[in-house]
Design a protein around this motif. Structure first.
Motif, PDB file in Angstrom:
ATOM      1  N   VAL B  12       0.873  -1.175   0.000  1.00  0.00           N
ATOM      2  CA  VAL B  12       0.000   0.000   0.000  1.00  0.00           C
ATOM      3  C   VAL B  12       0.906   1.220   0.000  1.00  0.00           C
ATOM      4  CG1 VAL B  12      -1.818   1.274   1.178  1.00  0.00           C
ATOM      5  CG2 VAL B  12      -1.788  -1.230   1.271  1.00  0.00           C
ATOM      6  N   THR B  13       0.689   2.117  -0.937  1.00  0.00           N
ATOM      7  CA  THR B  13       1.535   3.286  -1.049  1.00  0.00           C
ATOM      8  C   THR B  13       0.694   4.522  -1.316  1.00  0.00           C
ATOM      9  OG1 THR B  13       3.534   4.169  -2.113  1.00  0.00           O
ATOM     10  CG2 THR B  13       1.923   3.116  -3.540  1.00  0.00           C
ATOM     11  N   GLU B  14       1.250   5.663  -1.005  1.00  0.00           N
ATOM     12  CA  GLU B  14       0.552   6.915  -1.270  1.00  0.00           C
ATOM     13  C   GLU B  14       0.818   7.366  -2.693  1.00  0.00           C
ATOM     14  OE1 GLU B  14       0.692   8.832   3.249  1.00  0.00           O
ATOM     15  OE2 GLU B  14       1.864   9.713   1.622  1.00  0.00           O
ATOM     16  N   LYS B  15      -0.158   7.994  -3.252  1.00  0.00           N
ATOM     17  CA  LYS B  15      -0.015   8.565  -4.589  1.00  0.00           C
ATOM     18  C   LYS B  15       1.224   9.437  -4.649  1.00  0.00           C
ATOM     19  CE  LYS B  15      -2.455  11.727  -7.701  1.00  0.00           C
ATOM     20  NZ  LYS B  15      -3.681  12.539  -7.900  1.00  0.00           N
ATOM     21  N   GLY B  16       2.006   9.253  -5.731  1.00  0.00           N
ATOM     22  CA  GLY B  16       3.205  10.065  -5.903  1.00  0.00           C
ATOM     23  C   GLY B  16       4.491   9.407  -5.439  1.00  0.00           C
ATOM     24  N   LYS B  17       4.357   8.338  -4.637  1.00  0.00           N
ATOM     25  CA  LYS B  17       5.554   7.639  -4.164  1.00  0.00           C
ATOM     26  C   LYS B  17       6.009   6.621  -5.213  1.00  0.00           C
ATOM     27  CE  LYS B  17       5.852   9.380   0.045  1.00  0.00           C
ATOM     28  NZ  LYS B  17       5.377   8.654   1.238  1.00  0.00           N
ATOM     29  N   ASP B  18       7.291   6.239  -5.103  1.00  0.00           N
ATOM     30  CA  ASP B  18       7.836   5.202  -5.985  1.00  0.00           C
ATOM     31  C   ASP B  18       7.727   3.852  -5.293  1.00  0.00           C
ATOM     32  OD1 ASP B  18      10.712   7.182  -7.158  1.00  0.00           O
ATOM     33  OD2 ASP B  18       8.540   7.413  -7.459  1.00  0.00           O
ATOM     34  N   VAL B  19       7.541   2.785  -6.094  1.00  0.00           N
ATOM     35  CA  VAL B  19       7.511   1.438  -5.533  1.00  0.00           C
ATOM     36  C   VAL B  19       8.384   0.509  -6.374  1.00  0.00           C
ATOM     37  CG1 VAL B  19       5.226   1.626  -4.476  1.00  0.00           C
ATOM     38  CG2 VAL B  19       5.431   0.782  -6.828  1.00  0.00           C
ATOM     39  N   GLU B  20       8.903  -0.514  -5.705  1.00  0.00           N
ATOM     40  CA  GLU B  20       9.678  -1.550  -6.383  1.00  0.00           C
ATOM     41  C   GLU B  20       9.079  -2.903  -6.079  1.00  0.00           C
ATOM     42  OE1 GLU B  20      14.286   0.111  -6.722  1.00  0.00           O
ATOM     43  OE2 GLU B  20      13.805  -1.609  -5.451  1.00  0.00           O
ATOM     44  N   LEU B  21       8.842  -3.666  -7.122  1.00  0.00           N
ATOM     45  CA  LEU B  21       8.300  -5.002  -6.981  1.00  0.00           C
ATOM     46  C   LEU B  21       9.358  -5.992  -7.453  1.00  0.00           C
ATOM     47  CD1 LEU B  21       4.782  -4.355  -8.573  1.00  0.00           C
ATOM     48  CD2 LEU B  21       5.542  -3.879  -6.251  1.00  0.00           C
ATOM     49  N   ARG B  22       9.507  -7.082  -6.710  1.00  0.00           N
ATOM     50  CA  ARG B  22      10.596  -8.012  -6.990  1.00  0.00           C
ATOM     51  C   ARG B  22      10.067  -9.366  -7.430  1.00  0.00           C
ATOM     52  NH1 ARG B  22      16.073  -9.196  -4.612  1.00  0.00           N
ATOM     53  NH2 ARG B  22      16.275 -11.478  -4.622  1.00  0.00           N
ATOM     54  N   CYS B  23      10.818  -9.981  -8.332  1.00  0.00           N
ATOM     55  CA  CYS B  23      10.458 -11.316  -8.818  1.00  0.00           C
ATOM     56  C   CYS B  23      11.704 -12.203  -8.858  1.00  0.00           C
ATOM     57  CB  CYS B  23       9.845 -11.234 -10.214  1.00  0.00           C
ATOM     58  SG  CYS B  23       9.557 -12.847 -10.978  1.00  0.00           S
ATOM     59  N   ASP B  24      11.607 -13.359  -8.204  1.00  0.00           N
ATOM     60  CA  ASP B  24      12.650 -14.379  -8.285  1.00  0.00           C
ATOM     61  C   ASP B  24      12.119 -15.531  -9.133  1.00  0.00           C
ATOM     62  OD1 ASP B  24      13.449 -13.232  -5.302  1.00  0.00           O
ATOM     63  OD2 ASP B  24      15.136 -14.050  -6.431  1.00  0.00           O
ATOM     64  N   PRO B  25      12.648 -15.724 -10.335  1.00  0.00           N
ATOM     65  CA  PRO B  25      12.121 -16.776 -11.202  1.00  0.00           C
ATOM     66  C   PRO B  25      12.632 -18.143 -10.775  1.00  0.00           C
ATOM     67  CG  PRO B  25      13.987 -15.749 -12.252  1.00  0.00           C
ATOM     68  CD  PRO B  25      13.752 -14.995 -10.964  1.00  0.00           C
ATOM     69  N   ILE B  26      12.108 -19.162 -11.413  1.00  0.00           N
ATOM     70  CA  ILE B  26      12.594 -20.518 -11.194  1.00  0.00           C
ATOM     71  C   ILE B  26      14.017 -20.611 -11.749  1.00  0.00           C
ATOM     72  CG2 ILE B  26      12.288 -22.935 -11.858  1.00  0.00           C
ATOM     73  CD1 ILE B  26       9.257 -22.402 -11.836  1.00  0.00           C
ATOM     74  N   SER B  27      14.885 -21.241 -10.992  1.00  0.00           N
ATOM     75  CA  SER B  27      16.277 -21.351 -11.402  1.00  0.00           C
ATOM     76  C   SER B  27      16.382 -22.039 -12.769  1.00  0.00           C
ATOM     77  CB  SER B  27      17.054 -22.170 -10.354  1.00  0.00           C
ATOM     78  OG  SER B  27      18.389 -22.355 -10.751  1.00  0.00           O
ATOM     79  N   GLY B  28      17.162 -21.409 -13.647  1.00  0.00           N
ATOM     80  CA  GLY B  28      17.363 -21.984 -14.977  1.00  0.00           C
ATOM     81  C   GLY B  28      16.401 -21.477 -16.028  1.00  0.00           C
ATOM     82  N   HIS B  29      15.362 -20.762 -15.601  1.00  0.00           N
ATOM     83  CA  HIS B  29      14.420 -20.204 -16.568  1.00  0.00           C
ATOM     84  C   HIS B  29      15.002 -18.929 -17.163  1.00  0.00           C
ATOM     85  CE1 HIS B  29      10.379 -22.260 -15.333  1.00  0.00           C
ATOM     86  NE2 HIS B  29      11.349 -23.118 -15.571  1.00  0.00           N
ATOM     87  N   THR B  30      15.118 -18.927 -18.493  1.00  0.00           N
ATOM     88  CA  THR B  30      15.748 -17.791 -19.146  1.00  0.00           C
ATOM     89  C   THR B  30      14.759 -16.673 -19.458  1.00  0.00           C
ATOM     90  OG1 THR B  30      15.422 -18.772 -21.331  1.00  0.00           O
ATOM     91  CG2 THR B  30      17.487 -19.276 -20.189  1.00  0.00           C
ATOM     92  N   ALA B  31      13.501 -17.023 -19.597  1.00  0.00           N
ATOM     93  CA  ALA B  31      12.488 -16.025 -19.951  1.00  0.00           C
ATOM     94  C   ALA B  31      11.726 -15.581 -18.708  1.00  0.00           C
ATOM     95  CB  ALA B  31      11.515 -16.587 -20.985  1.00  0.00           C
TER      96      ALA B  31
END
Lengths: 110, 115
Positions: B12-31
């Motif tokens: 939950v963030t306030e309008k105007g703020k920056d956010v970062e979302l993270r993704c850890d893929p399955i090991s070995g997946h190139t796409a």
């Protein structure tokens, strides 16, 4: 640009009755078509794909190029089939992204 | 083995703020793919990575959105100066190869709410 249409947002079917989830697409080439499913509190996952010609959990889907459709069918619905179903299209070789429809929520009535 | 992991699960963030979302893929997946799911909408494609490069950024809605992938693994989706219309579930998926030939494995998503 390619487009996938799932005309039914909600579909309710009695247990044991046949199920058909509609999917139509627009793309002038030879697409690859997929069905993805999301069960309650689970991740979105692949159900079946056209290229494999397979039947998964009793579901089948036939690609009809004349009608540009890829409807998902099952002859006898089971309660565990209740889920959100998404039809998806890839333009095929050389194209990496899937274009998804808006999804159909299927509810099986006991 | 572990599936695709996304963090945070909720933001939950306030309008105007920056956010970062993270993704850890399955090991070995190139796409690696980012999709967005807004209320009542389907899955909207945002960006696709093959290794560390992004051949297709066509789905990014505006220049406030950017993504990177390092080491052929973790990816970060950044939204600057968030707006209320950015509220959605952001889904990450990975696959062994291109989507037409290899199934996508999805994470649980990050639910972003901009107030």
């Amino acid at each position: 640009a390619q487009r996938v249409t799932q005309p039914e947002k909600l579909l309710s079917v009695f247990k044991g009755a046949p199920v058909e989830l509609k999917c139509n697409y627009s793309y002038s080439g030879s697409p690859e078509l997929f069905w993805y499913v999301q069960y309650s509190r689970q991740r979105l996952q692949l159900l079946l794909r056209h290229i494999s010609r397979e039947s998964i959990k009793g579901f089948t889907a036939d690609l009809n190029k004349g009608e540009t459709s890829f409807h998902l069918k099952k002859p006898f619905a089971q309660e565990e089939d209740s889920a959100m179903y998404y039809c998806a299209l890839s333009r095929g070789f050389g194209n990496e992204k899937l274009t998804f429809g808006t999804g159909t929520r299927l509810t099986i009535i006991p | 083995g572990a599936g695709v992991s996304q963090s945070p699960s909720n933001k939950v963030t306030e309008k105007g703020k920056d956010v970062e979302l993270r993704c850890d893929p399955i090991s070995g997946h190139t796409a690696l793919y980012w999709y967005r799911q807004s209320l009542g909408q389907g899955l909207e494609f945002l960006i696709y990575f093959q290794g560390n490069s992004a051949p297709d950024k066509s789905g990014l809605p505006s220049d406030r959105f950017s993504a990177e992938r390092t080491g052929g693994s973790v990816s970060t989706l950044t939204i600057q100066r968030t707006q209320q219309e950015d509220s959605a579930v952001y889904l990450c998926a990975s696959s062994l190869a291109a989507a037409y030939n290899s199934p996508l494995h999805f994470g649980n998503g990050t639910r972003l709410t901009v107030t």
